[in-house]
Write an enzyme that holds these catalytic residues in place. Sequence first.
Site, PDB file in Angstrom:
ATOM      1  N   TYR A  35     -11.168  -3.873   2.902  1.00  0.00           N
ATOM      2  CA  TYR A  35     -10.270  -3.431   3.968  1.00  0.00           C
ATOM      3  C   TYR A  35     -11.133  -3.150   5.189  1.00  0.00           C
ATOM      4  O   TYR A  35     -11.883  -2.183   5.204  1.00  0.00           O
ATOM      5  CB  TYR A  35      -9.530  -2.176   3.500  1.00  0.00           C
ATOM      6  CG  TYR A  35      -8.415  -1.663   4.394  1.00  0.00           C
ATOM      7  CD1 TYR A  35      -8.590  -1.505   5.769  1.00  0.00           C
ATOM      8  CD2 TYR A  35      -7.201  -1.287   3.853  1.00  0.00           C
ATOM      9  CE1 TYR A  35      -7.583  -1.018   6.579  1.00  0.00           C
ATOM     10  CE2 TYR A  35      -6.167  -0.784   4.656  1.00  0.00           C
ATOM     11  CZ  TYR A  35      -6.371  -0.659   6.015  1.00  0.00           C
ATOM     12  OH  TYR A  35      -5.375  -0.170   6.814  1.00  0.00           O
ATOM     13  N   GLU A  37       0.869  -1.171   0.000  1.00  0.00           N
ATOM     14  CA  GLU A  37       0.000   0.000   0.000  1.00  0.00           C
ATOM     15  C   GLU A  37       0.906   1.221   0.000  1.00  0.00           C
ATOM     16  O   GLU A  37       1.684   1.427   0.935  1.00  0.00           O
ATOM     17  CB  GLU A  37      -0.876   0.037   1.255  1.00  0.00           C
ATOM     18  CG  GLU A  37      -2.257  -0.508   1.076  1.00  0.00           C
ATOM     19  CD  GLU A  37      -3.071  -0.365   2.354  1.00  0.00           C
ATOM     20  OE1 GLU A  37      -2.934   0.667   3.040  1.00  0.00           O
ATOM     21  OE2 GLU A  37      -3.819  -1.293   2.677  1.00  0.00           O
ATOM     22  N   ASP A  63      -6.114   9.940   8.916  1.00  0.00           N
ATOM     23  CA  ASP A  63      -4.833   9.490   9.436  1.00  0.00           C
ATOM     24  C   ASP A  63      -4.475  10.153  10.750  1.00  0.00           C
ATOM     25  O   ASP A  63      -4.765  11.325  10.984  1.00  0.00           O
ATOM     26  CB  ASP A  63      -3.729   9.765   8.404  1.00  0.00           C
ATOM     27  CG  ASP A  63      -3.900   8.916   7.166  1.00  0.00           C
ATOM     28  OD1 ASP A  63      -3.984   7.680   7.328  1.00  0.00           O
ATOM     29  OD2 ASP A  63      -3.973   9.462   6.052  1.00  0.00           O
TER      30      ASP A  63
END
Length: 263
Positions: free
Chosen positions: A175, A49, A60
Amino acid sequence: MTRIDDTFARLKSEGKKAFVAYVMAGDPDFDTSLEIVKSLPGAGVDIIELGAPFTDPMADGPTIQLAGQRALEAGMTMGRTLEMVRAFRAGNTTTPIVLMGYYNPIYSRGVDTFLAEAKEAGVDGLIVVDLPPEEDDELCIPAQKAGLNFIRLATPTTDEKRLPKVLQNTSGFVYYVSITGITGSAEAQAGDVGPEVARIKAQTDLPVIVGFGIKTPDGARNIASVADGAVVGSAIVAQIAEGKSASDVTAFVKSLADGAHSA
């Protein structure tokens, strides 16, 4: 069949779980970052990734935010990120690369231009965290038509009503975000993750890979034991932030990959 599909088919035939490693393209600089990326397959990484640095990475935590800032300050752009993929592909034509990031740099480049460039460079899939399924016509559908997997995130708050929508146009793998929150925060627990993975797998034949909150080889093993594989990002990026050499980073990644593969 994409490289991602081929990789999961191979792992299944070998009875192994996948190990996915995330690094930020261009952190701390282009050359060091490329050296690390090139070393990942030899360390046991099944899928890479590659983070595309962006100024406002809202999903994030501090570790990856700072990595993005370092990369941007070192002159990293979307064009140079694709250049890194091309340089990697010159020596490796089999390990899948998933570009992970945000829609703005793609939109500003132009969707058609970006998809053509990404495909030509050797990108296999996209994770674009700020485009919900309601916006599939914007990028997801064109990406699939261009031969790129579009990988969607499912989370602990993705309920039974929402899950079919999330899975609708997803390809490559799902995911699963193991914790509610940002990257690099709480530690993922297999006891919590297992039932959620089973819930998703009841509605899709795609592999379910679990990320967020995996920091150690034991953590990678425990999570991979209840899923089709594990993703580690912040813990690897933290090693780079500490100024560790590429070989030291690679050794750490190998320990994580060995953990996931022993599940």
